[in-house]
Write a protein that holds these residues in place. Sequence first.
Motif, PDB file in Angstrom:
ATOM      1  N   SER A 146      10.204 -17.658  -3.918  1.00 13.01           N
ATOM      2  CA  SER A 146       9.120 -16.799  -3.435  1.00 13.01           C
ATOM      3  C   SER A 146       9.642 -15.476  -2.893  1.00 13.01           C
ATOM      4  N   GLU A 147      10.832 -15.491  -2.264  1.00 19.10           N
ATOM      5  CA  GLU A 147      11.417 -14.257  -1.737  1.00 19.10           C
ATOM      6  C   GLU A 147      11.747 -13.280  -2.864  1.00 19.10           C
ATOM      7  N   LEU A 148      12.128 -13.817  -4.030  1.00 16.62           N
ATOM      8  CA  LEU A 148      12.390 -12.965  -5.194  1.00 16.62           C
ATOM      9  C   LEU A 148      11.084 -12.441  -5.785  1.00 16.62           C
ATOM     10  N   LEU A 149      10.122 -13.335  -5.942  1.00 23.42           N
ATOM     11  CA  LEU A 149       8.835 -12.946  -6.535  1.00 23.42           C
ATOM     12  C   LEU A 149       8.133 -11.856  -5.728  1.00 23.42           C
ATOM     13  N   ALA A 150       8.313 -11.895  -4.409  1.00 28.98           N
ATOM     14  CA  ALA A 150       7.630 -10.942  -3.534  1.00 28.98           C
ATOM     15  C   ALA A 150       8.082  -9.506  -3.772  1.00 28.98           C
ATOM     16  N   ARG A 151       9.236  -9.340  -4.457  1.00 27.40           N
ATOM     17  CA  ARG A 151       9.774  -7.986  -4.678  1.00 27.40           C
ATOM     18  C   ARG A 151       9.633  -7.512  -6.113  1.00 27.40           C
ATOM     19  N   THR A 152       8.782  -8.149  -6.892  1.00 26.54           N
ATOM     20  CA  THR A 152       8.681  -7.784  -8.310  1.00 26.54           C
ATOM     21  C   THR A 152       7.373  -7.090  -8.675  1.00 26.54           C
ATOM     22  N   SER A 153       6.416  -7.041  -7.761  1.00 25.40           N
ATOM     23  CA  SER A 153       5.117  -6.431  -8.067  1.00 25.40           C
ATOM     24  C   SER A 153       4.712  -5.468  -6.965  1.00 25.40           C
ATOM     25  N   PRO A 154       5.274  -4.258  -6.937  1.00 24.26           N
ATOM     26  CA  PRO A 154       4.934  -3.290  -5.891  1.00 24.26           C
ATOM     27  C   PRO A 154       3.510  -2.772  -6.044  1.00 24.26           C
ATOM     28  N   ASN A 155       2.937  -2.332  -4.937  1.00 22.57           N
ATOM     29  CA  ASN A 155       1.586  -1.768  -4.969  1.00 22.57           C
ATOM     30  C   ASN A 155       1.433  -0.716  -3.884  1.00 22.57           C
ATOM     31  N   ILE A 156       0.216  -0.235  -3.716  1.00 21.08           N
ATOM     32  CA  ILE A 156      -0.052   0.875  -2.784  1.00 21.08           C
ATOM     33  C   ILE A 156       0.309   0.515  -1.353  1.00 21.08           C
ATOM     34  N   TYR A 157       0.261  -0.773  -1.009  1.00 21.80           N
ATOM     35  CA  TYR A 157       0.594  -1.178   0.351  1.00 21.80           C
ATOM     36  C   TYR A 157       2.077  -0.969   0.642  1.00 21.80           C
ATOM     37  N   ASP A 158       2.902  -1.122  -0.384  1.00 22.66           N
ATOM     38  CA  ASP A 158       4.331  -0.847  -0.214  1.00 22.66           C
ATOM     39  C   ASP A 158       4.570   0.631   0.061  1.00 22.66           C
ATOM     40  N   VAL A 159       3.744   1.495  -0.536  1.00 22.81           N
ATOM     41  CA  VAL A 159       3.825   2.939  -0.276  1.00 22.81           C
ATOM     42  C   VAL A 159       3.533   3.207   1.197  1.00 22.81           C
ATOM     43  N   LEU A 160       2.470   2.592   1.711  1.00 27.97           N
ATOM     44  CA  LEU A 160       2.091   2.793   3.114  1.00 27.97           C
ATOM     45  C   LEU A 160       3.174   2.276   4.052  1.00 27.97           C
ATOM     46  N   ILE A 161       3.732   1.111   3.733  1.00 25.65           N
ATOM     47  CA  ILE A 161       4.791   0.527   4.574  1.00 25.65           C
ATOM     48  C   ILE A 161       6.007   1.448   4.600  1.00 25.65           C
ATOM     49  N   ALA A 162       6.418   1.924   3.418  1.00 28.08           N
ATOM     50  CA  ALA A 162       7.593   2.797   3.333  1.00 28.08           C
ATOM     51  C   ALA A 162       7.363   4.103   4.096  1.00 28.08           C
ATOM     52  N   PHE A 163       6.173   4.696   3.926  1.00 30.41           N
ATOM     53  CA  PHE A 163       5.905   5.995   4.551  1.00 30.41           C
ATOM     54  C   PHE A 163       5.855   5.875   6.075  1.00 30.41           C
TER      55      PHE A 163
END
Length: 435
Positions: free
Chosen positions: A118-135
């Motif tokens: 699951s830890e691997l799968l969680a990093r294979t489908s980025p979305n807009i929420y990852d943009v918000l987290i990074a910013f």
Amino acid sequence: MVKIIRNLFNLHEGEAGKKKTLEVVKDNISFTGSNLWILVCAIMVASVGLNVNSTAVVIGAMLISPLMGPIVGAGFALGVYDFILLKKSLKNLLIATITSLFVATVYFYLSPFKEIQSELLARTSPNIYDVLIAFFGGLAGVIAITRVEKGNPIPGVAIATALMPPLCTAGYGLAIGNYKFFFGALFLYCINCVFICIATFSIVKYLNYPASTQIDIKNQKQVKYGITVIVLLMLLPSSFFAYRLFKEQQFKQNANLFIEKEFVENGNTLIYKKINYNNNPKIIELAFLRKNYSEDEIKKLTNKLNTFDLQNTKLLIKQNATDNLEALKKDILNEVNKNGSFEIEKDQRIVTLEQKLIENTFDNKQLFSEIKTIFPNINSISLSNQNITTVDTTVVMTTLFYDSKPKLSEKDKEKLKNWMQKKYNLKKIELTIKD
């Protein structure tokens, strides 16, 4: 009022000297000597954590990783128009990225355990929420860097923005030849890098860091246009992935509501469920304890899918599930391995399944409605398997406890017993009247 709000959000208060901050940023850019060794160690720790599905180990790797240095350096370089610093930052970020990919790929290639966790799968489908987290994570990190008192946001930023795990996941994708994993994880890594950099650029401009050299308006505009293009290149696919994620979650919610309303609330014991959104058509696969459905019933249930907003969906029901228990166990374990989202070990899952099958051997609610039609005098029933133990052995006896007013005649008792034996394919059944 405006002055009070402005004072509350004043970033100039407690700000460290600009020259000193820039020196600290420049010192953290380089990836030679100790920094490179620390990076390699962090990659190994993260790879092992992802491999064994340990969240704690992955978090530890994020805290060790020095990857933030060149990304923040690139943001500062853009903010002060220092293109020599920008070139140096990007060069070191490229070295760090290639080193990380190489070490992670070698590790996962040599590792005997290549199951998808699951830890691997969680990093294979980025979305807009990852943009918000990074910013916003990047904003918090850069604000902390520019303070006299650094405080404790930096470790939190390292965990939230998660630069190391996506790189290791990309290495995993290369090692097993899964390029969908590779590009998905690499895209997430790029999102994190770009939006941490943009957050840094924003704070640098807001705090009015002076330009390192005089630069004409044309070049300033080129920098702004370049940043805008990069942002759009990241936002568009991220928004698409976010929309897909939203539609998938919506489908799963509707599917679970359909299962609850049409099956569980009708007294059917669900022992297997698989919802596949990525198929075309989408699939809902179910199995029930001692309940089979005719083709007409399945057709009627399929027609109801549209009322739950489940268009283009196929309903599959596994028949005779309890007669094919071993095959069903394998299916469930395959889902555990595939999704990797279950924290309970396989053996515990098998025990749980077996206990559930024992505890819910018969669907008494369904049985009562059928018996009541044939024997109206019966007011309540309970059908179960009883373990009768002697000195030498243990025998399982199927017993029907029932309450009838007036009492059943001997002829009706025999008729009920024969009907039960035929219905459940039993050699023997005991009838017991409730007191």
